[in-house]
Design a protein around this motif. Structure first.
Motif, short mmCIF file in Angstrom:
data_model
loop_
_atom_site.label_atom_id
_atom_site.label_comp_id
_atom_site.label_asym_id
_atom_site.label_seq_id
_atom_site.Cartn_x
_atom_site.Cartn_y
_atom_site.Cartn_z
N SER A 47 18.10 -18.49 -28.41
CA SER A 47 16.79 -18.82 -27.84
C SER A 47 16.03 -17.58 -27.41
N ALA A 48 16.72 -16.47 -27.20
CA ALA A 48 16.09 -15.28 -26.65
C ALA A 48 15.14 -14.62 -27.64
N PRO A 49 14.05 -14.04 -27.15
CA PRO A 49 13.17 -13.28 -28.02
C PRO A 49 13.88 -12.04 -28.56
N ASN A 50 13.57 -11.70 -29.80
CA ASN A 50 14.13 -10.54 -30.50
C ASN A 50 15.60 -10.68 -30.88
N ALA A 51 16.20 -11.87 -30.70
CA ALA A 51 17.51 -12.11 -31.30
C ALA A 51 17.35 -11.93 -32.81
N ASN A 52 18.28 -11.26 -33.45
CA ASN A 52 18.11 -10.98 -34.87
C ASN A 52 19.45 -10.88 -35.58
N VAL A 53 19.37 -10.98 -36.89
CA VAL A 53 20.54 -10.82 -37.74
C VAL A 53 20.20 -9.80 -38.82
N GLN A 54 21.16 -8.90 -39.08
CA GLN A 54 20.94 -7.81 -40.02
C GLN A 54 22.04 -7.81 -41.08
N PHE A 55 21.69 -7.35 -42.27
CA PHE A 55 22.69 -7.26 -43.34
C PHE A 55 22.17 -6.32 -44.43
N ASN A 56 23.11 -5.81 -45.21
CA ASN A 56 22.78 -5.00 -46.39
C ASN A 56 22.95 -5.87 -47.63
N ALA A 57 22.03 -5.73 -48.59
CA ALA A 57 22.13 -6.55 -49.80
C ALA A 57 21.38 -5.89 -50.94
N ASN A 58 21.88 -6.15 -52.14
CA ASN A 58 21.20 -5.81 -53.39
C ASN A 58 20.75 -7.15 -53.97
N ALA A 59 19.46 -7.44 -53.85
CA ALA A 59 19.00 -8.79 -54.21
C ALA A 59 17.54 -8.77 -54.63
N LYS A 60 17.18 -9.83 -55.36
CA LYS A 60 15.78 -10.04 -55.75
C LYS A 60 15.10 -11.04 -54.83
N SER A 61 15.90 -11.93 -54.22
CA SER A 61 15.36 -12.89 -53.27
C SER A 61 16.44 -13.27 -52.27
N ILE A 62 15.98 -13.72 -51.11
CA ILE A 62 16.88 -14.11 -50.03
C ILE A 62 16.39 -15.44 -49.47
N VAL A 63 17.31 -16.36 -49.23
CA VAL A 63 16.97 -17.68 -48.69
C VAL A 63 17.63 -17.85 -47.33
N PHE A 64 16.81 -18.24 -46.34
CA PHE A 64 17.31 -18.53 -45.00
C PHE A 64 17.17 -20.03 -44.74
N ASP A 65 18.26 -20.66 -44.32
CA ASP A 65 18.22 -22.05 -43.87
C ASP A 65 18.12 -22.04 -42.36
N LEU A 66 16.97 -22.50 -41.85
CA LEU A 66 16.65 -22.37 -40.43
C LEU A 66 16.21 -23.70 -39.85
N GLU A 67 16.34 -23.82 -38.52
CA GLU A 67 15.88 -25.01 -37.83
C GLU A 67 15.42 -24.62 -36.43
N GLY A 68 14.36 -25.25 -35.95
CA GLY A 68 13.85 -24.97 -34.63
C GLY A 68 12.45 -24.37 -34.67
N TYR A 69 11.78 -24.32 -33.53
CA TYR A 69 10.44 -23.77 -33.43
C TYR A 69 10.53 -22.27 -33.17
N SER A 70 9.94 -21.49 -34.06
CA SER A 70 9.93 -20.04 -33.83
C SER A 70 8.98 -19.36 -34.80
N ARG A 71 8.55 -18.18 -34.41
CA ARG A 71 7.93 -17.23 -35.33
C ARG A 71 8.99 -16.22 -35.71
N TRP A 72 8.93 -15.76 -36.94
CA TRP A 72 9.96 -14.86 -37.47
C TRP A 72 9.31 -13.66 -38.15
#
Length: 357
Positions: A47-72
């Motif tokens: 719930s906290a502002p600026n909570a984040n997730v980081q990762f390294n990847a070699n990719a053409k596209s990335i899909v996030f499955d998310l739920e809840g009210y937020s700006r990202w």
């Protein structure tokens, strides 16, 4: 100096019992979570502002499955690549990646506040030819920020002329002084801040009993008062070297009665002792600013600082910030947040032992 109205971000969104599966265990080894996250059977919650997730990847596209009210905010190699919103229901958000055959560092940042509420990250997937790299390495610099709407970055993209109901659209926590300072120092960080809450008394006495001291104990503070299974935060999960404390605006602002100064001071001292016990050798920066109508905060925090020094503590610094509050509902705007970050950067760097030689 204009008065600030540090209201609770009254997002009319009830906390949800999100469904779905948890992140695949093999995927978790590629991810680096910053901020407070609760990893449950149905996903990873925050719930906290600026909570984040980081990762390294070699990719053409990335899909996030998310739920809840937020700006990202979605970053590549530390720079914003796109912004988007989630509005409660579960979504599958596909975003373009660099796609040049090389590993890049990606970051998904929660730039709004869930107050009340929470968000859930259910999954991250790459295109068919994409591959995750090793998880990013933690920084050897760690900062924690404890505060209210000033620290959230509430309304920093708005103006005093904007409707009060635009707090969701006009808040960008990645433009707050906390985020800007941490980025400039290349530090890992947590922002444990909730709009409208005081150390002992909340703005206009909203949510009695659920002040910052109590909410601080929980991993997902946005649902702590409504969810019976909300877990408490384990302070051993993140040991900051510097803690920036900017609390008390809501204790002494708005309609009276205000906080009792003796109760406030005692609670502040207990909070410092709690953090000292949890984080050996931690350093503190105590912040204050002018509040309306009586300007009681600064002399009160000054007295707390003086008493700490008199007791022999040499782990504290004190700074009064001057801000022009022209953002939404009298809050600091983006420019003011940059000025706050610039003002305290040398103090935090010195406390952390990070000054360049």
């Amino acid at each position: 100096m204009k008065k600030c109205v540090c209201v609770l971000a009254m997002l009319a969104f009830a906390a949800s019992a999100f469904g779905g599966e948890a992140l695949d265990p093999s995927l978790k080894s590629h991810l680096y979570f910053l901020g407070r996250w609760d990893h449950r059977a149905t996903g990873s919650y925050a719930s906290a502002p600026n909570a984040n997730v980081q990762f390294n990847a070699n990719a053409k596209s990335i899909v996030f499955d998310l739920e809840g009210y937020s700006r990202w905010r979605f970053d590549v190699d530390g720079k914003p690549m796109s912004y988007f919103e989630t509005k409660g229901h579960k979504i599958t958000k596909k975003l373009g990646a660099v796609g040049d055959g090389k590993d890049h560092r990606y970051r998904l940042i929660k730039i709004s506040e869930s107050n009340p509420g929470e968000v859930c990250l259910h999954n991250i997937t790459l295109d068919a030819s994409g591959k995750f790299g090793p998880a990013p390495a933690p920084s050897n610099r760690r900062i924690e920020f404890v505060g209210d709407s000033y620290t959230v970055g509430f309304g920093n993209e708005g103006t005093n002329q904007d409707p009060a109901e635009m707090e969701f659209e006009k808040t960008d926590a990645s433009k707050s002084y906390a985020f800007l300072l941490s980025e400039s120092l290349k530090a890992d960080f947590q922002v444990n801040a909730v709009s409208g809450r005081g150390l002992v008394r909340n703005y206009a006495n909203i949510a009695p009993g659920w002040n910052l001291v109590k909410l601080y104990n929980y991993t997902v503070a946005g649902v702590a008062s409504t969810s019976t299974d909300t877990v408490q935060w384990d302070l051993n999960q993140f040991h900051p070297q510097v803690i920036v404390i900017f609390v008390g605006i809501n204790d002494f602002q708005g309609e009276p009665p205000y906080a009792d100064k003796r109760v406030f001071s005692a609670a502040y001292a207990r909070f410092l002792d709690k953090l000292r016990a949890a984080h050996p050798n931690v350093k503190f920066l105590l912040l204050s600013t002018k509040v309306w109508p009586n300007d009681d905060l600064t002399p009160t925090v000054q007295a707390i600082y003086d008493e700490q020094i008199a007791q022999g503590h040499r782990d504290v610094e004190f700074k009064v910030l001057q801000t022009e509050n022209v953002g939404l509902l009298g809050h600091p705007d983006v420019r003011a947040h940059q000025e706050m970050a610039n003002t305290i950067r040398p103090i935090v760097a010195r406390l952390g032992g990070w000054l360049s030689r």
